[in-house]
Design an enzyme around this catalytic site. Structure first.
Site, PDB file in Angstrom:
ATOM      1  N   GLY A  46       0.836  -1.189   0.000  1.00 13.26           N
ATOM      2  CA  GLY A  46       0.000   0.000   0.000  1.00 13.26           C
ATOM      3  C   GLY A  46       0.870   1.237   0.000  1.00 13.26           C
ATOM      4  N   CYS A  89       6.640  -0.581   6.525  1.00 15.52           N
ATOM      5  CA  CYS A  89       6.167   0.673   5.949  1.00 15.52           C
ATOM      6  C   CYS A  89       7.208   1.169   4.951  1.00 15.52           C
ATOM      7  CB  CYS A  89       5.963   1.701   7.060  1.00 15.52           C
ATOM      8  SG  CYS A  89       5.401   3.312   6.470  1.00 15.52           S
ATOM      9  N   HIS A 131      -3.434   0.618   7.911  1.00 11.40           N
ATOM     10  CA  HIS A 131      -2.109   1.248   7.852  1.00 11.40           C
ATOM     11  C   HIS A 131      -2.141   2.507   6.987  1.00 11.40           C
ATOM     12  CE1 HIS A 131       2.423   0.914   7.665  1.00 11.40           C
ATOM     13  NE2 HIS A 131       2.182   1.715   6.635  1.00 11.40           N
ATOM     14  N   GLU A 132      -2.723   2.398   5.795  1.00 10.39           N
ATOM     15  CA  GLU A 132      -2.739   3.537   4.877  1.00 10.39           C
ATOM     16  C   GLU A 132      -3.670   4.638   5.373  1.00 10.39           C
ATOM     17  OE1 GLU A 132      -0.330   3.588   2.934  1.00 10.39           O
ATOM     18  OE2 GLU A 132       0.095   1.447   3.064  1.00 10.39           O
TER      19      GLU A 132
END
Length: 183
Positions: A46, A89, A131-132
């Site tokens: 992502g 990340c 997360h995004e």
């Protein structure tokens, strides 16, 4: 359309809440394309617009062979079940830490053409969506770690070779990942 430099932890744009998208135009479609191409080149699951220096509420994902994007997302957990799994990340390149997330989520928003969109996912897709969306709120996943794990992670990240750099440009080769256990 291009692969764009990814901002690294420490860049203020990663800590700033992103603004809602109001214009569903060619510029937004170009942004979604740039996010998708950059995510693929970096080998990510992502990528959110702030990670490439754009303060808008847009992200892309690539999970289990499915590519998607969401504009102005609203995410809610489905049920109470959570899971702890290794998370990384692209703005914290080369590291993974165990992070607790909701197992299943439902997200609503719009596609790049302004059409309503609803996405439900569990496990890896749910993790990517959460997360995004955090990136859109100025939150990094290390902020979600318990206090002890977060302190250990920040100690390790303080010595990362990318410290002091503002961004990195994916060249189609994913950054090698080091899984670090704070225990």
């Amino acid at each position: 359309m291009s692969v764009t430099p990814i901002r690294i932890m420490g860049d203020p744009v990663l800590r700033s809440p992103a603004a809602p998208v109001v214009d569903f135009d060619a510029e937004l479609r170009r942004l979604v394309t740039d996010l998708t191409e950059t995510m693929h080149a970096a080998g990510g699951a992502g990528l959110a617009a702030p990670q490439i220096g754009v303060g808008l509420r847009v992200f892309t994902w690539y999970v289990d062979g499915e590519v998607g994007h969401l504009v102005n997302p609203d995410v809610v957990p489905v049920g109470e079940e959570t899971e702890v799994d290794a998370e990384g990340c692209l703005s914290i390149p080369g590291f993974r830490f165990d992070c607790r997330r909701h197992l299943t989520v439902a997200a609503t928003g719009w596609d790049m053409h302004g059409e309503p969109l609803r996405v439900e996912g569990s496990h890896k897709l749910a993790r990517a969506i959460q997360h995004e969306t955090d990136h859109l709120d100025g939150v990094l996943f290390v902020d979600r770690l318990d206090a002890e794990a977060r302190a250990a992670a920040l100690d390790v990240l303080g010595a990362a070779e990318w410290q002091g750099h503002a961004a990195w440009l994916p060249q189609g080769e994913p950054v090698p990942v080091v899984k670090v256990s704070p225990h």
